[in-house]
Scaffold this active site. Structure first.
Site, short mmCIF file in Angstrom:
data_model
loop_
_atom_site.label_atom_id
_atom_site.label_comp_id
_atom_site.label_asym_id
_atom_site.label_seq_id
_atom_site.Cartn_x
_atom_site.Cartn_y
_atom_site.Cartn_z
N ASP A 19 1.06 -1.44 -0.09
CA ASP A 19 0.05 0.18 0.43
C ASP A 19 0.93 0.94 -0.58
OD1 ASP A 19 -2.67 1.58 0.25
OD2 ASP A 19 -2.01 1.28 2.37
N ASP B 36 -2.14 -0.83 6.06
CA ASP B 36 -2.70 -0.42 7.36
C ASP B 36 -4.09 -0.30 7.14
OD1 ASP B 36 -2.95 1.91 5.81
OD2 ASP B 36 -1.77 3.45 7.04
N ASP C 297 -7.50 -2.41 3.29
CA ASP C 297 -6.04 -3.65 2.66
C ASP C 297 -6.73 -5.04 3.50
OD1 ASP C 297 -4.28 -1.69 1.72
OD2 ASP C 297 -4.11 -1.41 3.87
#
Length: 921
Positions: free
Chosen positions: A331, A643, A647
């Site tokens: 990410d 985080d 996700d």
């Protein structure tokens, strides 16, 4: 009702949405209607999905081929009435099952944590009155009032917005709070750009608003993600896949050899009982009883090492999995970047400046572009920074050594840039106190503040906002010396576009003066401005992200960015951290694939596309999940970092999920296999290195232990075929296997990582644990154990030794060859002298303990009685050590020959003339 309009309400006018939901914008729902809908839709909470019960989950821990082998060993030792050994093996099985059960039960808490994130209070309008109720009591059609600091309690269609801004980074990956409005949007508007929708569990950072609930509980975006988490495949790790495959083969081989031994003996007319016991002895000898315990302990040691390097491992095999990783899908927001807006460029007084330093930490410098030695700011630049400092409603706070912003992230970036110019907000506010302000409103696109300059001087107005608005209201500009000069609109627009092309979010600043008696600031007063300059900001890469990405690429691990943020922003960050293999110039942007493009591709097309593209932007949770599965379909071992709530499904689907411990959501942490306590992407590089070391040590143990099992099986088989007395008894085989596994083999778990471990490419996931070379070495040592033990057993009998004495010689051959071979196995390719004789003191200590224990086995009367051993003479010890030395030398010679062949092949393939070499790229 929820499912009918939920996916399309962003394109429907607000009043029609309220009508469709059977509600009233001013009165809300009546009490009886609320009760009816609560019965129809249930509580506004994510429903937990059923899984295996505790008993079944525990019993499933035994559903593994390796455990079947151990249970077989347990049963066979019980048949032999060796109750102590049977109990020890059963204990090993139970301990492994308990550890596995506890680890897996933790992973099932992901949905529970997700449900906990949405339990909060909400202010609603019911029967015309404002009421505060628990978020679990909301129903579709409820009218919810929002204000700064609130958590959005359900999915809402925005009805009214007064500068309403919502932080949706945990859901979409968007770094900047989204400005909300009530107007209908185009039907194809992606989720991350639906400005008229508020999503459950996101946070209101600014302004006020009103919305109507259209989805609750499992029908919200959070609920949909919950379903994705529960449907994501819980994959085996590369280690467990290989151990499982290896165990299947080993189980079949053991059963086949045992059956063959029994059949041959009976066919030759030997006693059925004796042949059954011989078959049992062969099976016990071939079972590597110490393997499961060693695997668990080796992984646990890896966990301990990783904890010292700021990583918490939630599942033991995750340590090794990172060592097998071929692709890391990361990410962007909060993982590769700081998740803190930072001013990076400043333009004022016809001078460009670069701002150093990241996050909200007020440290760094502002330097004129092209001249690193110049840190003196011109007067226009100082005024531009001062405007950002004073025309500001946020403040910076420090807690536990970490700086953060209370308020809008963009304003936090402006406070930090002013602090880097050594401007004190408290001092300036005292000298130029604010008298009045116009808050930012979307219809005006600017914020303005009025300040008292003291001593009867004209009052100062500072304005910040959108460039096109401020340019339209500006009549002049401030030059480098602080003088008012004609405004060059074209030049300003060029500088704005230059910053925007680099993915920066650009704000414009201006000022004006009003009469000293003015105490109220109106929109009419914001005119005839003097343009000050531009500040461009970005959520910057973490300082060590570039080095970490580079180290992963050198190790043959590719890094891909999968984010919900804008494509241009993702491309800029990708170039800055070098996702294409090197840090690129700002003008050369990475190829970016958007979520919409991902959604349009078939699964087959996406498998090929995912392999080639390194940056994916505006990606939804479903598309992240598809990308991870597409990469796995190509045989990749995929690690996913993240985080946010968005996700979590991909974290669970990946071979290993890595969550951020500080800035990560509880949902992400519970779905992950590993949590980084410092949110540092660079820690993943350490994890890859540690994982490779763990797999190396496990391979070394397997290569060390299997020759013993092979040799024991061959000795029993040879004795049956030749019709002679068994050289080793089942109880003696158990002694060899259990004591050497603990005192010798287990010491390999403490072996330090070898040099160059991060310079080699990742292992091919399809490659078995044992290569042809290692299998050849196992047969070499196994054959030497057969010849040495069987030969010395027969030699001892021929020289008048009793069966007990001859068997003691054979047992000591096995133990001492294993001890010498242990030093061979400290490196699979190099000599122990090359890696350092005492670099692993555990091996030296284990070998010393094994020698003492074997002397006790040979000469202690109680041991002679229990294990049918007997004292032997020094001549026998001489032959035992000679066989062990020959075995060590043969393996050392084999490794030396393989190194020589490898060097010869490299020299043969390397071009000898410069003209033959490829030019440097």
């Amino acid at each position: 009702m929820e499912t009918v309009i939920g996916e399309h309400l962003h394109q429907i006018p607000a009043d029609e949405v309220v009508e469709l939901l059977g509600s009233d914008c001013e009165r809300g729902l009546d009490v009886f209607e609320v009760e009816s809908r609560q019965e129809q839709f249930g509580p506004n909470a994510i429903q937990m999905r059923g899984g295996h019960g505790p008993l079944k989950q525990f019993l499933l821990q035994f559903h593994q081929p390796l455990v079947y082998i151990l249970l077989t060993a347990c049963v066979t030792t019980a048949i032999l009435h060796e109750w102590v050994d049977s109990a020890v093996i059963l204990g090993v099985v139970l301990v492994n099952a308990v550890i596995g059960y506890l680890q897996e039960s933790k992973a099932s808490k992901a949905l529970e944590a997700l449900a906990n994130t949405v339990t909060t209070d909400a202010t609603v309008i019911r029967a015309g009155q404002n009421r505060k109720v628990a978020s679990t009591e909301l129903v579709p059609g409820d009218i919810v009032l929002l204000q700064s600091g609130d958590q959005v309690p359900a999915d809402l269609r925005i009805l009214t917005s007064r500068d309403l801004q919502i932080d949706e980074s945990a859901l979409t990956g968007e770094s900047i709070p989204v400005k909300k409005k009530a107007e209908a949007l185009a039907s194809e508007t992606p989720l991350a750009e639906r400005q008229n929708t508020g999503f459950s569990s996101t946070l209101v950072t600014y302004g006020q608003g009103r919305g109507v609930v259209f989805a609750t509980g499992s029908n919200t975006e959070m609920g949909r993600i919950s379903k994705l988490i529960s449907t994501a495949d819980a994959l085996q790790t590369p280690l467990t896949r290989k151990i499982s495959s290896f165990s299947h083969i080993l189980l079949i081989a053991i059963l086949a050899l045992a059956a063959l031994t029994f059949a041959i003996g009976v066919w030759r007319g030997q006693s059925t009982y004796d042949m059954f016991m011989a078959a049992v002895a062969l099976a016990i000898g071939a079972i590597p009883e110490g393997l499961p315990a060693t695997v668990t302990i080796t992984l646990a040691i890896g966990v301990s090492r990783m904890a010292r390097r700021r990583a918490i491992i939630r599942r033991l095999p995750a340590v090794e999995t990172l060592g097998s990783t071929t692709i890391i899908c990361s990410d962007k927001t909060g993982t590769l970047t700081e998740n803190q807006m930072t001013v990076q460029r400043l333009w004022a007084g016809d001078q460009k400046y670069e701002v150093t330093g990241g996050s909200y930490t007020p440290s760094g410098s502002i330097r004129a572009s092209g001249n690193e030695a110049t840190t003196v700011l011109n007067l226009a630049a100082r005024e531009c920074l001062q405007a950002g400092l004073l025309c500001n409603d946020s403040r910076l706070v420090e807690a536990d050594g970490r700086w953060d912003v209370q308020g809008d992230p963009t304003e936090g970036a402006l406070l930090t840039s002013a602090a880097k110019a050594e401007m004190d907000g408290t001092d300036l506010s005292a000298k130029m106190p604010r008298i009045d302000a116009i808050p930012f409103e979307s219809q005006y696109q600017y914020m303005a503040t009025l300040h008292d300059m003291g001593n009867g001087a004209p009052r100062r107005v500072y304005v910040k906002g959108a460039l096109e608005v401020l340019l339209a209201k500006s009549t002049s500009a401030l030059d480098a010396s602080g003088k008012s000069v004609p405004l060059d609109v074209g030049q300003v627009q060029d500088k704005f576009e230059e910053m925007a092309d680099k993915g920066l979010r650009v704000l414009a600043f201006a000022r004006s003066e009003l009469a000293p008696e003015i105490t109220h600031l109106s929109h009419a007063d914001v005119s005839e401005l003097t343009f000050l300059g531009l500040q461009g900001m970005l959520d910057p890469p973490r300082p060590d992200a570039v080095a970490a990405v580079s180290a992963c690429q050198k190790a043959g691990v590719r890094v891909k960015m999968i984010t919900g943020d804008h494509a241009l922003t993702a491309s800029v960050i990708a170039n800055q951290i070098g996702l294409n293999g090197a840090v690129m110039k700002e003008s050369a942007l990475s190829k970016v694939m958007t979520g919409r493009e991902v959604a349009e591709e078939t699964d087959e097309e996406l498998i090929n596309t995912a392999e080639c593209v390194s940056v994916f932007a505006r990606v939804t949770p479903e598309e992240k999940l598809r990308l991870v599965r597409a990469l796995q379909a190509r045989g990749h071992v995929v690690a996913m970092t993240g985080d946010g709530v968005n996700d979590a499904p991909a974290l669970k689907q990946a071979d290993i999920g890595v969550a951020m411990g500080v800035g990560g959501t509880e949902v992400a942490k519970e779905a992950a296999d590993m949590v980084l306590t410092d949110d540092n992407f660079a820690s993943i590089e350490a994890a890859v290195e540690e994982g490779r070391g763990v797999f190396d040590n496990l391979t070394k143990f397997i290569v060390w232990t299997l020759p013993t099992n092979l040799g024991e099986g061959l000795v029993i088989l040879a004795a049956v075929l030749m019709g002679v007395t068994l050289p080793i008894l089942p109880v003696q085989i158990l002694w060899i296997n259990m004591t050497t596994a603990v005192l010798l083999g287990l010491m390999l778990a403490f072996e330090p990582k070898e040099l160059g471990i991060m310079q080699r490419p990742p292992r091919d996931p399809k490659t078995p644990i044992l290569t042809r070379e290692l299998i050849g070495r196992i047969f070499l040592v196994g054959t030497m154990l057969l010849l040495g033990s069987f030969g010395l057993f027969e030699w001892s009998l021929a020289h008048g030794a009793s069966d007990a004495e001859a068997r003691t010689v054979a047992v000591n051959v096995f133990v001492m060859v294993e001890l010498f071979y242990l030093f061979n196995c400290r490196s699979l390719s190099n000599s122990m002298f090359q890696i350092g004789l005492f670099s692993n003191r555990w091996v030296v200590g284990g070998a010393t303990s094994m020698i003492l224990l074997q002397l006790f086995y040979t000469y202690a009367t109680p041991m002679n009685r229990i294990f049918h051993s007997a004292p032997i003479g020094w001549e026998s010890w001489g032959w035992i050590l000679a066989v062990s030395s020959v075995a060590y030398s043969m393996v050392g010679l084999e490794k030396w020959l393989r190194r020589r062949v490898a060097v010869t092949q490299i020299a043969f393939c390397e071009p000898t003339h410069r003209s033959q070499r490829r030019p440097d790229v």
